[in-house]
Design an enzyme around this catalytic site. Structure first.
Site, PDB file in Angstrom:
ATOM      1  N   LEU A  27      75.378  56.619   7.819  1.00 54.38           N
ATOM      2  CA  LEU A  27      74.983  55.222   7.639  1.00 54.38           C
ATOM      3  C   LEU A  27      76.213  54.335   7.403  1.00 54.38           C
ATOM      4  O   LEU A  27      76.348  53.249   7.985  1.00 54.38           O
ATOM      5  CB  LEU A  27      74.014  55.120   6.451  1.00 54.38           C
ATOM      6  CG  LEU A  27      73.632  53.726   5.985  1.00 54.38           C
ATOM      7  CD1 LEU A  27      72.904  52.969   7.086  1.00 54.38           C
ATOM      8  CD2 LEU A  27      72.749  53.806   4.737  1.00 54.38           C
ATOM      9  N   LYS A 164      66.294  52.589   3.336  1.00 52.52           N
ATOM     10  CA  LYS A 164      65.298  53.598   3.638  1.00 52.52           C
ATOM     11  C   LYS A 164      65.979  54.879   4.141  1.00 52.52           C
ATOM     12  O   LYS A 164      67.100  54.776   4.633  1.00 52.52           O
ATOM     13  CB  LYS A 164      64.313  53.071   4.666  1.00 52.52           C
ATOM     14  CG  LYS A 164      64.945  52.880   6.028  1.00 52.52           C
ATOM     15  CD  LYS A 164      63.931  52.511   7.043  1.00 52.52           C
ATOM     16  CE  LYS A 164      64.498  52.612   8.412  1.00 52.52           C
ATOM     17  NZ  LYS A 164      65.141  53.825   8.811  1.00 52.52           N
ATOM     18  N   LYS A 198      68.048  40.326  11.630  1.00 49.66           N
ATOM     19  CA  LYS A 198      68.403  40.050  13.026  1.00 49.66           C
ATOM     20  C   LYS A 198      68.185  38.564  13.320  1.00 49.66           C
ATOM     21  O   LYS A 198      67.166  37.987  12.945  1.00 49.66           O
ATOM     22  CB  LYS A 198      67.574  40.923  13.976  1.00 49.66           C
ATOM     23  CG  LYS A 198      67.957  42.412  13.878  1.00 49.66           C
ATOM     24  CD  LYS A 198      67.304  43.248  14.934  1.00 49.66           C
ATOM     25  CE  LYS A 198      67.523  44.734  14.692  1.00 49.66           C
ATOM     26  NZ  LYS A 198      68.885  45.202  14.934  1.00 49.66           N
ATOM     27  N   HIS A 255      60.491  48.939   9.893  1.00 53.30           N
ATOM     28  CA  HIS A 255      60.968  47.922  10.846  1.00 53.30           C
ATOM     29  C   HIS A 255      59.782  47.279  11.577  1.00 53.30           C
ATOM     30  O   HIS A 255      59.721  46.062  11.755  1.00 53.30           O
ATOM     31  CB  HIS A 255      61.894  48.551  11.891  1.00 53.30           C
ATOM     32  CG  HIS A 255      63.124  49.198  11.322  1.00 53.30           C
ATOM     33  ND1 HIS A 255      63.765  48.726  10.200  1.00 53.30           N
ATOM     34  CD2 HIS A 255      63.846  50.276  11.729  1.00 53.30           C
ATOM     35  CE1 HIS A 255      64.833  49.478   9.953  1.00 53.30           C
ATOM     36  NE2 HIS A 255      64.894  50.431  10.857  1.00 53.30           N
ATOM     37  N   LYS A 345      62.164  56.826  20.953  1.00 49.70           N
ATOM     38  CA  LYS A 345      63.556  57.160  21.299  1.00 49.70           C
ATOM     39  C   LYS A 345      63.555  57.659  22.743  1.00 49.70           C
ATOM     40  O   LYS A 345      62.544  58.148  23.236  1.00 49.70           O
ATOM     41  CB  LYS A 345      64.062  58.275  20.398  1.00 49.70           C
ATOM     42  CG  LYS A 345      64.066  57.876  18.921  1.00 49.70           C
ATOM     43  CD  LYS A 345      65.435  58.021  18.314  1.00 49.70           C
ATOM     44  CE  LYS A 345      65.460  57.574  16.888  1.00 49.70           C
ATOM     45  NZ  LYS A 345      66.439  56.520  16.641  1.00 49.70           N
TER      46      LYS A 345
HETATM   47  C1  BG6 Z   1      67.396  52.786  11.872  1.00 51.68           C
HETATM   48  C2  BG6 Z   1      66.761  54.096  12.258  1.00 51.68           C
HETATM   49  O1  BG6 Z   1      66.814  52.297  10.700  1.00 51.68           O
HETATM   50  O2  BG6 Z   1      67.201  51.842  12.914  1.00 51.68           O
HETATM   51  C3  BG6 Z   1      67.369  54.600  13.547  1.00 51.68           C
HETATM   52  O3  BG6 Z   1      66.974  55.050  11.224  1.00 51.68           O
HETATM   53  C4  BG6 Z   1      67.271  53.554  14.631  1.00 51.68           C
HETATM   54  O4  BG6 Z   1      66.735  55.799  13.979  1.00 51.68           O
HETATM   55  C5  BG6 Z   1      67.818  52.219  14.138  1.00 51.68           C
HETATM   56  O5  BG6 Z   1      68.017  54.006  15.736  1.00 51.68           O
HETATM   57  C6  BG6 Z   1      67.577  51.119  15.135  1.00 51.68           C
HETATM   58  O6  BG6 Z   1      68.258  49.963  14.717  1.00 51.68           O
HETATM   59  P1  BG6 Z   1      68.941  48.984  15.750  1.00 51.68           P
HETATM   60  O7  BG6 Z   1      69.337  47.812  14.961  1.00 51.68           O
HETATM   61  O8  BG6 Z   1      70.101  49.731  16.326  1.00 51.68           O
HETATM   62  O9  BG6 Z   1      67.906  48.695  16.777  1.00 51.68           O
END
Ligand code: BG6
Length: 493
Positions: A27, A164, A198, A255, A345
């Site tokens: 992270l 998270k 965002k 999200h 994914k």
């Molecule tokens: C994260 C997830 O919170 O969000 C990831 O753990 C995911 O699996 C990512 O790829 C997506 O975020 P973004 O901003 O790259 O679309």
């Protein structure tokens, strides 16, 4: 260039010390270090800011700097040597042993020294980029070593950012929250969900609030249904250990729900933290939880072909990499309007998008025409940053023919005129400013788990026998996901 009109609010980060725990982890490297670098490079950081990064690994200065530079460039930045040097000069590394009092003693001494050097007075942000299992013990130790201050006592502050997964079930998440609250107050806890930071997500709110032509139609009188899409081209990216335990639903539900709330909640009386959270809470409280029967009818899970061959994935793993579902919002605004969600994914494309699909015209000559849905309001969150509104217009020419047109606002064209912060950068600015508006409340995290729990329970119930479908890597999910809108006479856009 357009001018801002009337309302223009700027959140100013306070001078502070930033402590990052878990500094060598995934992270930190993927999101936090690039964001901190970005704040400095874009001149969005406060004037006096220092970073103290901590992790268990023993690192010499050179290796540490290489790690930081690699994280910055892996995120796509191409810093000049000067920009990199400016950033590295602000950062120190401290080897951590999160259980040991000695570590917190060293931390405390070093923070006081760095404060003195930077002319700061105990204003500190602690980002716990560690596994959540460590949150409670770290905050206990911080408290025991007088590193968590009550701002009323000293004009100083200490805030904790956590990320998270907040646990892996409703029970573990509640235990985690209770544990944290024993040492830190709600005002000190910043639960991050980077989707709220965002740029285009915030624009959804701005657009609704400022243009009554839209918000007045943002309801079941005009809207037929809503679609939310969160597709990723990427697969596991070396995170099999995490993903095997979590699966896509646990990983992405926060999200998804945040996107839904920001799109569909009633507008708050103001954008102040308390008003905003109260309205979001009312929205979540209007979502009926799915029972086992509803899960079998309106939730689809799937795994991409080839997942089982990924490094670190257990033989026969049932972890889902795709999720689609339908839910309703049982309030005056949205009663009867289905919300369809898809997230996955390896879907061949990165696409985060919200579509509000308006009803077909009811009147006169157009009623019987096969014109599909004439009006769709689409918010492309990423990678494109667009707002599109499609409508039917007369085709130019001598005949009276209809044609579909799109009004397009390419947000990125304008965004690049400014040193616009990324999602993490914006949220870090807010945390340094003490603004919790875009961070999640304890209620929101609990609701996420309440919503998810019956889904996970039905999936784990062998007797319910809910299938895990397969989809080819690169496809937009399994064909069974198409049935969700199809059974209601609709289709994914
Ligand atoms: C994260 C997830 O919170 O969000 C990831 O753990 C995911 O699996 C990512 O790829 C997506 O975020 P973004 O901003 O790259 O679309």
């Amino acid at each position: 260039m357009e001018q801002t009109i009337g309302f223009c609010q700027e959140t100013r980060p306070e001078n502070c010390g930033f402590v990052l725990f878990g500094a060598t982890g995934h992270l930190a490297a993927g999101k936090i270090i690039p964001a901190l670098f970005g704040l400095c490079a874009k001149n969005l950081a406060p004037e006096n800011l220092y970073f103290l990064f901590a992790a268990r690994t023993e690192l010499d200065r050179r290796t540490f700097e290489e790690h930081l530079a690699a994280a910055v460039s892996a995120a796509g930045a191409r810093p000049s040597p000067r920009e990199l040097k400016n950033f590295l000069e602000k950062v120190e590394y401290l080897r951590a042993d999160y259980e040991s009092d000695d570590f917190y003693r060293r931390l405390s001494v070093r923070l006081d020294e760095l404060d003195a050097k930077s002319g700061l007075k105990k204003k500190r942000l602690f980002y716990l980029a560690t596994p959540p299992a460590a949150f409670k013990s770290i905050t206990e130790k911080l408290k025991a070593h007088s590193l968590l201050f009550d701002p009323r006592d000293c004009g100083c502050w200490s805030r904790i950012i956590i990320e998270k997964p907040y646990g892996s079930s409703l029970e573990t998440a509640s235990a985690l929250d209770t544990g944290l609250k024993e040492t830190a107050s709600e005002a000190q806890i910043y639960r991050i969900d980077h989707f709220t930071g965002k740029e285009t997500v915030q624009n959804v709110l701005a657009l609704r609030a400022a243009n009554s032509v839209f918000d007045e139609t943002w309801n079941s009188g005009f809207i037929d249904h809503v679609q939310i899409t969160v597709f990723e081209e990427l697969g596991l990216e070396g995170r099999a250990g995490f993903f095997e335990k979590m699966g896509l639903a646990r990983d992405m539900m926060s999200h998804i729900l945040q996107l839904a709330a920001i799109t569909a909640m009633d507008l708050p009386a103001s954008f102040k933290d308390t008003d905003f959270k109260a309205e979001k809470r009312r929205f979540f409280e209007s979502i009926p939880l799915l029972d086992a029967e509803a899960v079998s009818r309106q939730v689809v899970r799937a795994q991409y072909d080839g997942y089982l061959g990924e490094t670190g994935v257990a033989a026969g793993s049932r972890a889902e990499t795709f999720l689609a579902f339908k839910f309703h919002v049982n309030n005056d605004r949205w009663r009867g309007v289905p919300f369809y969600v898809r997230a996955g994914k390896k879907t061949g494309i990165k696409k985060t998008k919200i579509d509000l699909v308006y009803k077909k015209p009811e009147h006169g000559i157009f009623k019987t025409l096969e014109i599909g849905y004439p009006n769709i309001f689409s918010f492309e969150i990423q990678p494109a940053e667009n707002m599109n509104f499609s409508l039917i217009a007369k085709h130019p020419g001598p005949k009276f023919c209809l044609t579909s047109r799109t009004m397009d606002l390419n947000y990125r064209e304008h965004r690049e005129e400014f040193a616009s912060p990324t999602d993490y950068e914006r949220l870090l600015i807010d945390a340094m400013a003490g603004d919790q508006t875009l961070f999640l409340s304890a209620f929101e995290v609990r609701f996420m788990w309440q919503f998810l729990s019956p889904i996970l329970a039905a999936w784990n119930d062998g007797a319910a026998n809910i299938p895990l479908y397969a989809y080819p890597s690169g496809a937009e999910g399994p064909k069974e996901a198409a049935n969700l809108p199809k059974q209601d006479g609709r289709a994914w856009l």
